[in-house]
Write a protein that holds these residues in place. Structure first.
Motif, PDB file in Angstrom:
ATOM      1  N   ALA A 258    -111.059  61.929  18.874  1.00 45.50           N
ATOM      2  CA  ALA A 258    -110.465  60.779  18.193  1.00 45.50           C
ATOM      3  C   ALA A 258    -110.999  60.614  16.779  1.00 45.50           C
ATOM      4  CB  ALA A 258    -110.717  59.508  18.994  1.00 45.50           C
ATOM      5  N   GLU A 259    -112.267  60.943  16.553  1.00 46.17           N
ATOM      6  CA  GLU A 259    -112.847  60.793  15.218  1.00 46.17           C
ATOM      7  C   GLU A 259    -112.084  61.601  14.179  1.00 46.17           C
ATOM      8  OE1 GLU A 259    -117.207  60.976  13.001  1.00 46.17           O
ATOM      9  OE2 GLU A 259    -116.861  62.143  14.820  1.00 46.17           O
ATOM     10  N   GLN A 260    -111.566  62.756  14.587  1.00 43.78           N
ATOM     11  CA  GLN A 260    -110.793  63.568  13.656  1.00 43.78           C
ATOM     12  C   GLN A 260    -109.515  62.856  13.224  1.00 43.78           C
ATOM     13  OE1 GLN A 260    -112.305  66.350  12.509  1.00 43.78           O
ATOM     14  NE2 GLN A 260    -113.917  65.559  13.864  1.00 43.78           N
ATOM     15  N   GLY A 261    -108.923  62.094  14.135  1.00 38.89           N
ATOM     16  CA  GLY A 261    -107.727  61.339  13.786  1.00 38.89           C
ATOM     17  C   GLY A 261    -108.034  60.153  12.890  1.00 38.89           C
ATOM     18  N   ILE A 262    -109.176  59.512  13.098  1.00 33.15           N
ATOM     19  CA  ILE A 262    -109.565  58.374  12.265  1.00 33.15           C
ATOM     20  C   ILE A 262    -109.659  58.801  10.808  1.00 33.15           C
ATOM     21  CG2 ILE A 262    -111.396  56.691  11.786  1.00 33.15           C
ATOM     22  CD1 ILE A 262    -112.017  56.717  14.802  1.00 33.15           C
ATOM     23  N   LYS A 263    -110.166  59.988  10.570  1.00 31.85           N
ATOM     24  CA  LYS A 263    -110.301  60.506   9.203  1.00 31.85           C
ATOM     25  C   LYS A 263    -108.949  60.639   8.506  1.00 31.85           C
ATOM     26  CE  LYS A 263    -114.454  63.210  10.296  1.00 31.85           C
ATOM     27  NZ  LYS A 263    -115.036  64.566  10.400  1.00 31.85           N
ATOM     28  N   ARG A 264    -107.874  60.761   9.277  1.00 30.12           N
ATOM     29  CA  ARG A 264    -106.539  60.997   8.721  1.00 30.12           C
ATOM     30  C   ARG A 264    -105.682  59.738   8.667  1.00 30.12           C
ATOM     31  NH1 ARG A 264    -105.524  66.566  12.259  1.00 30.12           N
ATOM     32  NH2 ARG A 264    -107.547  67.494  11.754  1.00 30.12           N
ATOM     33  N   LEU A 265    -106.245  58.614   9.077  1.00 31.48           N
ATOM     34  CA  LEU A 265    -105.490  57.362   9.038  1.00 31.48           C
ATOM     35  C   LEU A 265    -105.244  56.920   7.606  1.00 31.48           C
ATOM     36  CD1 LEU A 265    -107.241  55.274  11.849  1.00 31.48           C
ATOM     37  CD2 LEU A 265    -104.851  56.014  11.838  1.00 31.48           C
ATOM     38  N   PRO A 266    -104.197  56.127   7.371  1.00 30.46           N
ATOM     39  CA  PRO A 266    -103.994  55.539   6.044  1.00 30.46           C
ATOM     40  C   PRO A 266    -105.202  54.705   5.639  1.00 30.46           C
ATOM     41  CG  PRO A 266    -102.035  55.252   7.411  1.00 30.46           C
ATOM     42  CD  PRO A 266    -103.117  55.780   8.316  1.00 30.46           C
ATOM     43  N   PRO A 267    -105.523  54.631   4.357  1.00 29.20           N
ATOM     44  CA  PRO A 267    -106.712  53.904   3.900  1.00 29.20           C
ATOM     45  C   PRO A 267    -106.782  52.461   4.393  1.00 29.20           C
ATOM     46  CG  PRO A 267    -105.807  55.209   2.121  1.00 29.20           C
ATOM     47  CD  PRO A 267    -104.827  55.309   3.245  1.00 29.20           C
ATOM     48  N   GLY A 268    -105.641  51.796   4.492  1.00 29.02           N
ATOM     49  CA  GLY A 268    -105.644  50.394   4.906  1.00 29.02           C
ATOM     50  C   GLY A 268    -106.047  50.171   6.355  1.00 29.02           C
ATOM     51  N   ALA A 269    -106.032  51.236   7.150  1.00 31.21           N
ATOM     52  CA  ALA A 269    -106.386  51.117   8.571  1.00 31.21           C
ATOM     53  C   ALA A 269    -107.717  51.772   8.904  1.00 31.21           C
ATOM     54  CB  ALA A 269    -105.292  51.748   9.432  1.00 31.21           C
ATOM     55  N   ARG A 270    -108.174  52.680   8.045  1.00 30.84           N
ATOM     56  CA  ARG A 270    -109.297  53.552   8.414  1.00 30.84           C
ATOM     57  C   ARG A 270    -110.581  52.778   8.704  1.00 30.84           C
ATOM     58  NH1 ARG A 270    -109.811  57.150   3.913  1.00 30.84           N
ATOM     59  NH2 ARG A 270    -107.727  57.815   4.563  1.00 30.84           N
ATOM     60  N   LEU A 271    -110.958  51.842   7.842  1.00 31.51           N
ATOM     61  CA  LEU A 271    -112.220  51.129   8.011  1.00 31.51           C
ATOM     62  C   LEU A 271    -112.216  50.292   9.296  1.00 31.51           C
ATOM     63  CD1 LEU A 271    -115.020  50.171   7.147  1.00 31.51           C
ATOM     64  CD2 LEU A 271    -113.913  48.474   5.661  1.00 31.51           C
ATOM     65  N   GLY A 272    -111.138  49.597   9.563  1.00 31.88           N
ATOM     66  CA  GLY A 272    -111.072  48.759  10.755  1.00 31.88           C
ATOM     67  C   GLY A 272    -111.179  49.569  12.030  1.00 31.88           C
ATOM     68  N   VAL A 273    -110.467  50.695  12.084  1.00 32.28           N
ATOM     69  CA  VAL A 273    -110.509  51.527  13.285  1.00 32.28           C
ATOM     70  C   VAL A 273    -111.874  52.192  13.417  1.00 32.28           C
ATOM     71  CG1 VAL A 273    -109.477  53.506  14.474  1.00 32.28           C
ATOM     72  CG2 VAL A 273    -108.022  51.914  13.202  1.00 32.28           C
ATOM     73  N   TYR A 274    -112.441  52.620  12.298  1.00 37.26           N
ATOM     74  CA  TYR A 274    -113.754  53.264  12.351  1.00 37.26           C
ATOM     75  C   TYR A 274    -114.830  52.273  12.807  1.00 37.26           C
ATOM     76  CZ  TYR A 274    -117.672  56.247  10.943  1.00 37.26           C
ATOM     77  OH  TYR A 274    -118.809  57.012  10.934  1.00 37.26           O
ATOM     78  N   THR A 275    -114.710  51.027  12.395  1.00 38.92           N
ATOM     79  CA  THR A 275    -115.650  49.998  12.841  1.00 38.92           C
ATOM     80  C   THR A 275    -115.578  49.822  14.356  1.00 38.92           C
ATOM     81  OG1 THR A 275    -115.463  48.823  10.725  1.00 38.92           O
ATOM     82  CG2 THR A 275    -116.310  47.573  12.592  1.00 38.92           C
ATOM     83  N   ALA A 276    -114.359  49.745  14.898  1.00 37.93           N
ATOM     84  CA  ALA A 276    -114.195  49.622  16.344  1.00 37.93           C
ATOM     85  C   ALA A 276    -114.722  50.863  17.058  1.00 37.93           C
ATOM     86  CB  ALA A 276    -112.724  49.405  16.684  1.00 37.93           C
ATOM     87  N   TYR A 277    -114.492  52.027  16.465  1.00 35.90           N
ATOM     88  CA  TYR A 277    -114.983  53.288  17.029  1.00 35.90           C
ATOM     89  C   TYR A 277    -116.505  53.283  17.133  1.00 35.90           C
ATOM     90  CZ  TYR A 277    -116.490  58.203  16.698  1.00 35.90           C
ATOM     91  OH  TYR A 277    -117.133  59.400  16.873  1.00 35.90           O
ATOM     92  N   LEU A 278    -117.183  52.860  16.065  1.00 44.38           N
ATOM     93  CA  LEU A 278    -118.648  52.822  16.079  1.00 44.38           C
ATOM     94  C   LEU A 278    -119.166  51.821  17.108  1.00 44.38           C
ATOM     95  CD1 LEU A 278    -119.633  53.026  12.292  1.00 44.38           C
ATOM     96  CD2 LEU A 278    -119.724  54.847  14.002  1.00 44.38           C
ATOM     97  N   TYR A 279    -118.484  50.697  17.241  1.00 42.68           N
ATOM     98  CA  TYR A 279    -118.901  49.695  18.224  1.00 42.68           C
ATOM     99  C   TYR A 279    -118.823  50.265  19.637  1.00 42.68           C
ATOM    100  CZ  TYR A 279    -118.438  45.872  21.520  1.00 42.68           C
ATOM    101  OH  TYR A 279    -118.575  45.065  22.626  1.00 42.68           O
ATOM    102  N   TYR A 280    -117.690  50.881  19.980  1.00 36.13           N
ATOM    103  CA  TYR A 280    -117.540  51.408  21.327  1.00 36.13           C
ATOM    104  C   TYR A 280    -118.440  52.617  21.577  1.00 36.13           C
ATOM    105  CZ  TYR A 280    -113.936  48.420  23.229  1.00 36.13           C
ATOM    106  OH  TYR A 280    -113.272  47.336  23.749  1.00 36.13           O
TER     107      TYR A 280
END
Length: 276
Positions: free
Chosen positions: A213-235
């Motif tokens: 999943a981390e590989q997909g987070i890197k490819r997200l649009p800039p407006g979504a990347r930080l929010g999803v990465y934050t949730a990823y780090l939490y989980y």
């Protein structure tokens, strides 16, 4: 006046998000303001359905869930609902062209939770798809804002991330699911609980899904990347705490990430997401 009602409806979904999930709220606030209301409306919808099946004991939960489903479908046809959560969500579904199959699968998984159940592998896959993977796909629809080619490229990663999140939730809530709700999601777990071998096997699968999943987070649009990465780090942090927690302890208490740790992870996400 109708715009005011729409604004209030989305605000109610934002309030539900904030009251029910500190971690999700932190991640949502890291999203672009343009897409934030839509994500709140999605969370409000799935949270309300989840509350019906998990918390409304002493009431006819099946009737309430079926009524909720009928009201949603009516809202979708009419383009309006007197239920603010359903009104905001149907608006999001239409704006971002979220497929009906995704919503249908989610509701089907909620219906699976109405009865005590022990899951085999096939049933678990079906449940996780409807309860978590489709939520990731609905979020992705919002993130890419109509770019179908980008959606198709990123969909496999969204599915893996949603699955990992849900499996972590299962381990975190193990005690209440088994003792309180009489649900045994993992075939490797019995009504008596979980042992270290079963826990390690489940976590190995989770960490592999996080890696993909981390590989997909890197490819997200800039407006979504930080929010999803934050949730990823939490989980990911929650999974690490579970890994270090003895299996028998998981049956006695709910595992959580401290508020201080959540703020630390937010700072880490802000510092490192730009280098993804």
């Amino acid at each position: 006046m109708q715009k005011l009602y729409c604004d209030v409806s989305f605000e109610i979904s934002r309030l539900i998000t904030g009251r029910y999930s500190t971690s999700f709220s932190i991640g949502a606030r890291c999203l672009s303001p343009k897409i934030r209301p839509a994500i709140y409306s999605l969370y409000g919808f799935v949270r309300l359905a989840d509350e019906i099946v998990d918390s409304f004991h002493g009431y006819d939960r099946r009737a309430l869930l079926e009524e909720f489903e009928r009201e949603y479908r009516l809202a979708l046809r009419r383009g309006i609902s007197t239920n603010p959560v359903l009104h905001s969500f149907q608006s999001t579904v239409k704006k971002y062209k979220i497929e009906g199959q995704l919503v249908d699968s989610f509701i089907s998984s909620m219906k699976m939770d109405l009865e005590p159940c022990s899951y085999d592998n096939e049933k678990l896959e079906r449940y996780i798809y409807g309860s978590a993977e489709v939520v990731g796909l609905m979020c992705l629809k919002i993130f890419v804002d109509g770019d179908d080619a980008q959606y198709q490229r990123l969909a496999p990663y969204a599915v893996r991330l949603g699955s990992a999140f849900q499996k972590v939730n299962f381990l975190r809530d193990l005690q209440n699911d088994i003792s309180g709700l009489h649900r045994v999601y993992f075939p490797a777990i019995s009504n008596d609980g979980i042992d270290e071998t079963g826990k390690s096997r489940i976590l190995a699968d989770i960490f592999e899904e996080f890696k993909v999943a981390e590989q997909g987070i890197k490819r997200l649009p800039p407006g979504a990347r930080l929010g999803v990465y934050t949730a990823y780090l939490y989980y990911l942090a929650l999974a690490e705490i579970i890994r270090k927690t003895p299996a028998e302890v998981l049956m006695r208490r709910r595992i959580r990430v401290s508020d201080r740790k959540k703020l630390f992870l937010l700072g880490k996400a802000c510092l490192t997401s730009k280098f993804l």
